[in-house]
Design a protein around this motif. Structure first.
Motif, mmCIF file in Angstrom:
data_model
loop_
_atom_site.group_PDB
_atom_site.id
_atom_site.type_symbol
_atom_site.label_atom_id
_atom_site.label_comp_id
_atom_site.label_asym_id
_atom_site.label_seq_id
_atom_site.Cartn_x
_atom_site.Cartn_y
_atom_site.Cartn_z
ATOM 1 N N VAL A 136 0.845 -1.188 0.000
ATOM 2 C CA VAL A 136 0.000 0.000 0.000
ATOM 3 C C VAL A 136 0.881 1.238 0.000
ATOM 4 N N THR A 137 0.515 2.234 -0.837
ATOM 5 C CA THR A 137 1.229 3.507 -0.832
ATOM 6 C C THR A 137 0.287 4.636 -1.234
ATOM 7 N N GLN A 138 0.697 5.853 -0.880
ATOM 8 C CA GLN A 138 -0.023 7.069 -1.271
ATOM 9 C C GLN A 138 0.932 7.904 -2.102
ATOM 10 N N MET A 139 0.446 8.470 -3.223
ATOM 11 C CA MET A 139 1.280 9.369 -4.020
ATOM 12 C C MET A 139 0.418 10.321 -4.816
ATOM 13 N N LYS A 140 0.799 11.569 -4.833
ATOM 14 C CA LYS A 140 0.134 12.579 -5.663
ATOM 15 C C LYS A 140 -1.393 12.494 -5.567
ATOM 16 N N GLY A 141 -1.932 12.407 -4.359
ATOM 17 C CA GLY A 141 -3.373 12.360 -4.173
ATOM 18 C C GLY A 141 -4.022 11.059 -4.595
ATOM 19 N N MET A 142 -3.229 10.015 -4.713
ATOM 20 C CA MET A 142 -3.730 8.725 -5.187
ATOM 21 C C MET A 142 -3.279 7.639 -4.204
ATOM 22 N N LYS A 143 -4.161 6.658 -3.968
ATOM 23 C CA LYS A 143 -3.809 5.508 -3.137
ATOM 24 C C LYS A 143 -3.638 4.308 -4.052
ATOM 25 N N SER A 144 -2.559 3.565 -3.852
ATOM 26 C CA SER A 144 -2.274 2.388 -4.656
ATOM 27 C C SER A 144 -2.210 1.175 -3.740
#
Length: 127
Positions: free
Chosen positions: A92-100
């Motif tokens: 799980v990660t968060q980047m540029k207003g997006m959750k992956s």
């Protein structure tokens, strides 16, 4: 559970609207929507190397669980991320207003990227 292996994209949902929201040019979206990508993952403990080949485009990202890394995004931008492991089968990660969220179950990997109320879901099988 080890993520190591080669996986071929089997299906995807919301590719076009998600990539538009992400800012990809329409020409690239149309070119990429029907291409079957191959994802190769090499896991060594907490270290991961992920190579995604879609047509002639190759994106490589390396990271270690819990440490800051730089990722190349689908639009070519770079982003600083910290990938966390949940249980033994979910990244799980968060980047540029997006959750992956990338989850492995047996020979299937499900990758969901969520931005606002839009989710791109991609399902790949081990080859």
């Amino acid at each position: 559970m080890s993520f190591t292996g080669k996986y071929e994209l089997q299906s995807q949902e919301n590719f076009e609207p998600f990539m538009r929201a992400f800012g990809l040019p329409e020409e690239e979206i149309q070119k990429g929507k029907d291409l079957k990508s191959i994802t190769e993952i090499v896991q060594d403990g907490k270290k991961f190397k992920v190579t995604v080949t879609t047509g002639s485009k190759v994106v490589k990202n390396e990271f270690t669980i819990g440490e800051e890394s730089e990722f190349e995004l689908p639009n070519g931008e770079k982003a600083k991320v910290v990938v966390q492991m949940e249980g033994n089968n979910k990244l799980v990660t968060q980047m540029k207003g997006m959750k992956s969220v990338t989850e492995i179950n047996g020979d299937t990997i499900t990758h969901a990227m969520t931005m606002g109320d839009l989710t791109l879901k991609r399902v790949s099988k081990r080859i």
